[in-house]
Motif scaffolding. Structure first.
Motif, PDB file in Angstrom:
ATOM      1  N   GLN A  68       0.770  -1.404  -0.097  1.00  0.00           N
ATOM      2  CA  GLN A  68      -0.140   0.112   0.395  1.00  0.00           C
ATOM      3  C   GLN A  68       0.391   1.834  -0.146  1.00  0.00           C
ATOM      4  OE1 GLN A  68      -3.277  -0.968   1.866  1.00  0.00           O
ATOM      5  NE2 GLN A  68      -4.097   1.143   2.586  1.00  0.00           N
ATOM      6  N   THR A  69       2.214   0.959   0.213  1.00  0.00           N
ATOM      7  CA  THR A  69       3.090   2.355  -0.074  1.00  0.00           C
ATOM      8  C   THR A  69       4.113   2.060  -1.162  1.00  0.00           C
ATOM      9  OG1 THR A  69       4.139   1.224   2.377  1.00  0.00           O
ATOM     10  CG2 THR A  69       2.820   2.856   2.424  1.00  0.00           C
ATOM     11  N   PRO A  70       4.194   1.998  -2.036  1.00  0.00           N
ATOM     12  CA  PRO A  70       4.437   1.899  -2.812  1.00  0.00           C
ATOM     13  C   PRO A  70       5.500   3.422  -3.537  1.00  0.00           C
ATOM     14  CG  PRO A  70       3.574   1.844  -4.855  1.00  0.00           C
ATOM     15  CD  PRO A  70       2.439   1.827  -2.446  1.00  0.00           C
ATOM     16  N   SER A  71       5.727   4.613  -2.996  1.00  0.00           N
ATOM     17  CA  SER A  71       6.133   5.746  -3.265  1.00  0.00           C
ATOM     18  C   SER A  71       6.467   5.980  -1.657  1.00  0.00           C
ATOM     19  CB  SER A  71       5.639   6.814  -4.174  1.00  0.00           C
ATOM     20  OG  SER A  71       4.225   7.284  -3.250  1.00  0.00           O
ATOM     21  N   MET A  72       7.218   7.214  -1.348  1.00  0.00           N
ATOM     22  CA  MET A  72       7.632   7.960  -0.918  1.00  0.00           C
ATOM     23  C   MET A  72       6.858   8.766  -0.070  1.00  0.00           C
ATOM     24  SD  MET A  72      10.675   5.616   0.355  1.00  0.00           S
ATOM     25  CE  MET A  72      10.748   6.372   2.136  1.00  0.00           C
ATOM     26  N   ASP A  73       5.850   8.730  -1.005  1.00  0.00           N
ATOM     27  CA  ASP A  73       4.843  10.123  -0.888  1.00  0.00           C
ATOM     28  C   ASP A  73       3.749   9.413   0.408  1.00  0.00           C
ATOM     29  OD1 ASP A  73       4.010  12.664  -1.248  1.00  0.00           O
ATOM     30  OD2 ASP A  73       1.926  11.269  -1.238  1.00  0.00           O
ATOM     31  N   LEU A  74       3.872   7.557  -0.140  1.00  0.00           N
ATOM     32  CA  LEU A  74       2.749   7.174   0.705  1.00  0.00           C
ATOM     33  C   LEU A  74       3.277   6.603   2.102  1.00  0.00           C
ATOM     34  CD1 LEU A  74       1.324   5.072  -2.492  1.00  0.00           C
ATOM     35  CD2 LEU A  74      -0.063   6.659  -0.916  1.00  0.00           C
ATOM     36  N   VAL A  75       4.544   6.510   1.689  1.00  0.00           N
ATOM     37  CA  VAL A  75       5.571   6.135   3.074  1.00  0.00           C
ATOM     38  C   VAL A  75       5.295   6.875   4.000  1.00  0.00           C
ATOM     39  CG1 VAL A  75       7.383   5.454   4.443  1.00  0.00           C
ATOM     40  CG2 VAL A  75       7.013   4.900   2.139  1.00  0.00           C
ATOM     41  N   LEU A  76       5.500   8.571   4.115  1.00  0.00           N
ATOM     42  CA  LEU A  76       5.015   9.352   4.895  1.00  0.00           C
ATOM     43  C   LEU A  76       3.724   9.593   5.275  1.00  0.00           C
ATOM     44  CD1 LEU A  76       7.513  12.095   3.276  1.00  0.00           C
ATOM     45  CD2 LEU A  76       7.798  11.504   5.346  1.00  0.00           C
ATOM     46  N   GLN A  77       2.967   9.046   4.470  1.00  0.00           N
ATOM     47  CA  GLN A  77       1.279   9.648   4.846  1.00  0.00           C
ATOM     48  C   GLN A  77       1.410   7.990   5.749  1.00  0.00           C
ATOM     49  OE1 GLN A  77      -1.414  10.386   1.541  1.00  0.00           O
ATOM     50  NE2 GLN A  77      -0.254  11.005   0.221  1.00  0.00           N
ATOM     51  N   SER A  78       1.617   7.007   5.693  1.00  0.00           N
ATOM     52  CA  SER A  78       1.531   6.545   6.560  1.00  0.00           C
ATOM     53  C   SER A  78       2.241   6.086   7.765  1.00  0.00           C
ATOM     54  CB  SER A  78       2.194   4.526   6.302  1.00  0.00           C
ATOM     55  OG  SER A  78       1.986   4.229   7.164  1.00  0.00           O
ATOM     56  N   VAL A  79       3.752   7.011   7.608  1.00  0.00           N
ATOM     57  CA  VAL A  79       3.903   7.436   8.830  1.00  0.00           C
ATOM     58  C   VAL A  79       3.681   8.790   9.742  1.00  0.00           C
ATOM     59  CG1 VAL A  79       6.027   9.177   9.726  1.00  0.00           C
ATOM     60  CG2 VAL A  79       6.675   7.193   7.938  1.00  0.00           C
ATOM     61  N   ASN A  80       2.423   9.857   8.986  1.00  0.00           N
ATOM     62  CA  ASN A  80       1.340  10.488   9.844  1.00  0.00           C
ATOM     63  C   ASN A  80       0.223   9.429  10.544  1.00  0.00           C
ATOM     64  OD1 ASN A  80       2.548  12.419   9.008  1.00  0.00           O
ATOM     65  ND2 ASN A  80       1.598  12.752   7.245  1.00  0.00           N
ATOM     66  N   SER A  81       0.140   8.237   9.995  1.00  0.00           N
ATOM     67  CA  SER A  81      -1.116   7.801  10.329  1.00  0.00           C
ATOM     68  C   SER A  81      -0.362   7.160  11.347  1.00  0.00           C
ATOM     69  CB  SER A  81      -1.818   6.543   9.396  1.00  0.00           C
ATOM     70  OG  SER A  81      -0.943   5.157   9.251  1.00  0.00           O
ATOM     71  N   LEU A  82       0.834   6.823  11.939  1.00  0.00           N
ATOM     72  CA  LEU A  82       1.077   5.120  12.355  1.00  0.00           C
ATOM     73  C   LEU A  82       1.563   6.812  13.776  1.00  0.00           C
ATOM     74  CD1 LEU A  82       3.893   3.858  10.659  1.00  0.00           C
ATOM     75  CD2 LEU A  82       2.237   3.003  12.031  1.00  0.00           C
ATOM     76  N   ILE A  83       2.136   8.312  13.206  1.00  0.00           N
ATOM     77  CA  ILE A  83       2.388   9.128  14.724  1.00  0.00           C
ATOM     78  C   ILE A  83       0.603   9.591  15.401  1.00  0.00           C
ATOM     79  CG2 ILE A  83       2.285  11.701  15.472  1.00  0.00           C
ATOM     80  CD1 ILE A  83       4.669  11.502  12.973  1.00  0.00           C
ATOM     81  N   ARG A  84      -0.163   9.757  14.943  1.00  0.00           N
ATOM     82  CA  ARG A  84      -1.856   9.666  15.138  1.00  0.00           C
ATOM     83  C   ARG A  84      -1.941   8.685  16.390  1.00  0.00           C
ATOM     84  NH1 ARG A  84      -2.523  11.945  10.171  1.00  0.00           N
ATOM     85  NH2 ARG A  84      -3.777   9.936   9.776  1.00  0.00           N
ATOM     86  N   LYS A  85      -1.590   7.575  15.500  1.00  0.00           N
ATOM     87  CA  LYS A  85      -2.056   6.281  16.314  1.00  0.00           C
ATOM     88  C   LYS A  85      -1.265   6.367  17.579  1.00  0.00           C
ATOM     89  CE  LYS A  85      -1.571   0.726  15.631  1.00  0.00           C
ATOM     90  NZ  LYS A  85      -2.223   0.122  15.965  1.00  0.00           N
ATOM     91  N   VAL A  86      -0.249   6.278  17.261  1.00  0.00           N
ATOM     92  CA  VAL A  86       1.349   6.487  18.564  1.00  0.00           C
ATOM     93  C   VAL A  86       0.065   7.646  19.671  1.00  0.00           C
ATOM     94  CG1 VAL A  86       3.348   7.195  19.442  1.00  0.00           C
ATOM     95  CG2 VAL A  86       2.335   5.767  18.132  1.00  0.00           C
ATOM     96  N   TRP A  87       0.216   8.478  19.688  1.00  0.00           N
ATOM     97  CA  TRP A  87      -0.249  10.219  20.413  1.00  0.00           C
ATOM     98  C   TRP A  87      -1.144   9.946  20.947  1.00  0.00           C
ATOM     99  CZ3 TRP A  87       1.614  15.756  18.190  1.00  0.00           C
ATOM    100  CH2 TRP A  87       1.279  16.331  19.260  1.00  0.00           C
ATOM    101  N   SER A  88      -3.023   9.312  20.208  1.00  0.00           N
ATOM    102  CA  SER A  88      -4.034   8.600  20.628  1.00  0.00           C
ATOM    103  C   SER A  88      -3.359   8.019  21.571  1.00  0.00           C
ATOM    104  CB  SER A  88      -4.920   8.254  19.671  1.00  0.00           C
ATOM    105  OG  SER A  88      -4.410   6.614  19.185  1.00  0.00           O
ATOM    106  N   ALA A  89      -2.598   7.200  21.627  1.00  0.00           N
ATOM    107  CA  ALA A  89      -2.766   5.932  22.750  1.00  0.00           C
ATOM    108  C   ALA A  89      -1.218   6.458  24.118  1.00  0.00           C
ATOM    109  CB  ALA A  89      -1.531   4.891  21.809  1.00  0.00           C
ATOM    110  N   SER A  90      -1.068   7.591  23.807  1.00  0.00           N
ATOM    111  CA  SER A  90       0.006   8.127  25.232  1.00  0.00           C
ATOM    112  C   SER A  90      -1.317   8.910  26.449  1.00  0.00           C
ATOM    113  CB  SER A  90       0.791   9.234  24.444  1.00  0.00           C
ATOM    114  OG  SER A  90       0.322  10.304  23.635  1.00  0.00           O
TER     115      SER A  90
END
Length: 214
Positions: A192-214
């Motif tokens: 689902q992340t075949p380009s670095m732009d999409l990788v950064l979008q995935s990273v953004n979603s993971l940041i939100r995931k970590v943020w909401s769990a903290s």
């Protein structure tokens, strides 16, 4: 290792960054937009969300990604911290690990990171040995003795060893790769992340995931 790296390159060339426009509705899931480390790694500083980039100066895709990563980093809130880790898949990579940490010790990374990538990939300047590095850095205002003292320092050698240990602990076998909070890995190898732009979008979603769990 290198086959995987080149397969990532091929995916990026074929798909480019044009998929970004259609990515707004994507939901990233484990195995599709990121993977989870079997053993989470400790990160610092405490109280921050740490995004770690594993990179190699001679990697053309790391060079292409650098401006995008810089723009992304500038847009992050103060709670999000970017850490860079130079990899050494082979012994010949080790001098560039020490280049990074020597410049970090001299407070020159922010000023020279992009210039190093451009020197290697646009100007075709070889920065593979300490002598080549020192000669080029003199043109950038870094005195040769100052750089060599930092490059050969015990602290820089220890940081390079730590970088290699981190590369192994995070199971990194291709670059550029991003890790979030020592737990999640995002790269252009995933479906689902075949380009670095999409990788950064995935990273953004993971940041939100970590943020909401903290």
């Amino acid at each position: 290792m290198m086959n995987r790296w080149f397969s990532r390159a091929a995916a990026a060339v074929l798909l480019g960054f044009s998929m970004a426009a259609g990515a707004a509705g994507l939901t990233f899931t484990e195995g599709q937009g990121y993977t989870r480390l079997p053993v989470p790694q400790r990160v610092s500083p405490a109280g921050k969300i740490v995004v770690t980039e594993f990179f190699w100066y001679d990697c053309p895709h790391c060079a292409e990604f650098e401006p995008m990563l810089e723009r992304w980093a500038r847009a992050q809130p103060s709670r999000v911290v970017l850490e860079r880790v130079p990899v050494a898949f082979e012994p010949r990579f080790a001098p560039q690990q020490r280049l990074y940490y020597a410049l970090k010790a001299l407070g020159k990374v922010d000023a020279l990171q992009d210039s190093i990538f451009r020197a290697i990939h646009e100007q075709h300047i070889k920065l593979e040995t300490p002598e080549q590095m020192a000669t080029w850095l003199q043109t950038q205002g870094v005195p040769k003795p100052q750089f060599m003292n930092a490059y050969n320092s015990f602290g820089v050698q220890m940081q390079a060893r730590r970088a290699t240990q981190m590369m192994n602990d995070y199971h990194i076998d291709g670059v550029p790769t991003l890790a979030v909070q020592g737990t999640y890995i995002a790269s252009a190898d995933l479906p689902q992340t075949p380009s670095m732009d999409l990788v950064l979008q995935s990273v953004n979603s993971l940041i939100r995931k970590v943020w909401s769990a903290s």
